[in-house]
Design an enzyme around this catalytic site. Sequence first.
Site, PDB file in Angstrom:
ATOM      1  N   TYR A  20      -7.410   8.089 -18.013  1.00 19.13           N
ATOM      2  CA  TYR A  20      -8.090   8.909 -17.276  1.00 19.13           C
ATOM      3  C   TYR A  20      -8.373  10.322 -17.760  1.00 19.13           C
ATOM      4  O   TYR A  20      -7.444  10.816 -18.016  1.00 19.13           O
ATOM      5  CB  TYR A  20      -7.853   8.802 -15.730  1.00 19.13           C
ATOM      6  CG  TYR A  20      -7.693   7.510 -15.100  1.00 19.13           C
ATOM      7  CD1 TYR A  20      -8.409   6.426 -15.607  1.00 19.13           C
ATOM      8  CD2 TYR A  20      -6.697   7.346 -14.068  1.00 19.13           C
ATOM      9  CE1 TYR A  20      -7.894   4.989 -15.068  1.00 19.13           C
ATOM     10  CE2 TYR A  20      -6.603   6.211 -13.409  1.00 19.13           C
ATOM     11  CZ  TYR A  20      -7.307   4.977 -13.953  1.00 19.13           C
ATOM     12  OH  TYR A  20      -7.017   3.834 -13.467  1.00 19.13           O
ATOM     13  N   ASP A  34      -4.594   2.420   1.955  1.00 23.03           N
ATOM     14  CA  ASP A  34      -5.134   1.726   3.192  1.00 23.03           C
ATOM     15  C   ASP A  34      -5.608   2.599   3.881  1.00 23.03           C
ATOM     16  O   ASP A  34      -6.437   2.603   4.730  1.00 23.03           O
ATOM     17  CB  ASP A  34      -3.965   0.934   3.880  1.00 23.03           C
ATOM     18  CG  ASP A  34      -2.684   1.960   3.862  1.00 23.03           C
ATOM     19  OD1 ASP A  34      -2.695   2.627   3.366  1.00 23.03           O
ATOM     20  OD2 ASP A  34      -1.746   1.309   4.682  1.00 23.03           O
ATOM     21  N   HIS A  71      13.246   1.605 -27.510  1.00 26.96           N
ATOM     22  CA  HIS A  71      13.730   0.333 -28.036  1.00 26.96           C
ATOM     23  C   HIS A  71      14.001   0.681 -29.488  1.00 26.96           C
ATOM     24  O   HIS A  71      13.234   0.766 -30.366  1.00 26.96           O
ATOM     25  CB  HIS A  71      12.642  -0.467 -27.797  1.00 26.96           C
ATOM     26  CG  HIS A  71      12.223  -0.737 -26.267  1.00 26.96           C
ATOM     27  ND1 HIS A  71      12.880  -1.338 -25.512  1.00 26.96           N
ATOM     28  CD2 HIS A  71      11.069   0.035 -25.616  1.00 26.96           C
ATOM     29  CE1 HIS A  71      12.250  -1.136 -24.446  1.00 26.96           C
ATOM     30  NE2 HIS A  71      11.154  -0.479 -24.356  1.00 26.96           N
ATOM     31  N   GLU A  99       0.155   8.329  11.271  1.00 27.24           N
ATOM     32  CA  GLU A  99      -1.124   8.083  11.680  1.00 27.24           C
ATOM     33  C   GLU A  99      -1.955   9.020  12.284  1.00 27.24           C
ATOM     34  O   GLU A  99      -3.130   8.983  12.569  1.00 27.24           O
ATOM     35  CB  GLU A  99      -0.956   6.679  12.328  1.00 27.24           C
ATOM     36  CG  GLU A  99      -0.672   5.573  11.618  1.00 27.24           C
ATOM     37  CD  GLU A  99      -0.100   4.344  12.194  1.00 27.24           C
ATOM     38  OE1 GLU A  99       0.188   4.329  13.253  1.00 27.24           O
ATOM     39  OE2 GLU A  99      -0.298   3.205  11.547  1.00 27.24           O
ATOM     40  N   HIS A 134       1.019  -1.119   0.100  1.00 26.41           N
ATOM     41  CA  HIS A 134      -0.020  -0.006   0.110  1.00 26.41           C
ATOM     42  C   HIS A 134       0.909   1.314  -0.044  1.00 26.41           C
ATOM     43  O   HIS A 134       1.073   1.841   0.954  1.00 26.41           O
ATOM     44  CB  HIS A 134      -0.999   0.136   1.169  1.00 26.41           C
ATOM     45  CG  HIS A 134      -2.058  -0.648   0.781  1.00 26.41           C
ATOM     46  ND1 HIS A 134      -3.081  -0.005   0.200  1.00 26.41           N
ATOM     47  CD2 HIS A 134      -2.785  -1.645   1.433  1.00 26.41           C
ATOM     48  CE1 HIS A 134      -4.328  -0.984  -0.094  1.00 26.41           C
ATOM     49  NE2 HIS A 134      -4.175  -1.988   0.982  1.00 26.41           N
TER      50      HIS A 134
END
Length: 385
Positions: free
Chosen positions: A288, A95, A232, A363, A90
């Site tokens: 997106y 998370d 490449h 946290e 994560h």
Amino acid sequence: MRESLVEQRRELHMHPELSFEEWETGKKIREQLLTLGYELQEGIPAPNCVAILRGGKPGKTVALRADIDALPITEENDVPYRSQNEGVMHACGHDAHTAMLLGAAKLLADHRDCLDGNVKLIFQQAEELIPGGAKPLTEAGVMENPHVDAIFTQHVQAFVPVGSFSVSIGPAMAATDTFKIHIRGKGGHGGHYHAATDIIVVAAQVISALQIISSRKLSPFRPIALSICNVHGGTTDNVLPDEVVLGGTLRTYDTKTRTHVLDEMHSILGHITAMHGASYTLDLHCGYPAVINDADAVAFGKRIAEKLIGEGHFNDHEDPSMGGEDFAYYLAYAPGAMFNIGIGNAARGITASIHNSRFDIDEDCLPLGTAFLASLAYGYLKENA
Ligand SMILES: [Zn+2]
Ligand SMILES: [Zn+2]
């Protein structure tokens, strides 16, 4: 709720799952929401989970979204909650997003009677991997039944200090297209280059010339990112190849600019390859769309955040990012905004950016982000009652 939020986040952190494989994560989320008394929206494909809370009074419907997938990265943090799924991490903080939205789910369920309308919680798979999880969810009707009037999300960011938020008004995250350019010519002996079409030289000129687009062909007020990210061509040291492939990404904020850049790319490729007697193809793969934050939704989010943290900790003039986010798909159906929630703390060594193998969060963001999400939903319904 700090302790339970930390526990929830660490549990998710230890068991990350890759995009389109979030079966256990989705199951855990679904179980918790059912326990909290949420109704699950029908017709939503697992492991996505869309939960509805009908408030005590009728009113509008506000949606909150969290993404739940992890990245193919080996975690290098030496912490007790280190990823137990080798090679998966994560590293984008999903998370934390999930833990905070589950925390908000509890807060809102506990205050169901004072909600002036409905709350829809969207736990979405596969944000990290194009075509992403948001597009199929919108096609499955996530923005209807009941119809969503506004949608909000937040993303953890290390460049924002913990205890604060930032956001861009309007353009926030770019449209993310990728492309492949094939340049073809006559291969040959490296010593007899005059008898071949040296497409290595052609490719080099193309790579340099493409930089003219952003520096000379577009207004400086139209930001783009045009990066060649892989080249490449050739197999050995004395053979000129007959094909060189360039791969890259094009990031823009509107279709007019995207079309303009593509025209310029074709012009450059056409002229340079013609000059050398080579040929080319250019294939664009749309990713997106751009995330464009609604100005009123941003102003609303600022009011809500400042009730929680006071003034001076909410920067509503963040620079737009040339990164991408499939949250853009929801914004085609309802106005909304994507906020950055601060998780950085230099004093505690928490500085690694998202997608880094040493990424971690302070946290202390968890209770704040939980309160912010719940307050966005509660406040939106109250203001629009
Ligand atoms: Zn990410
Ligand atoms: Zn992310």
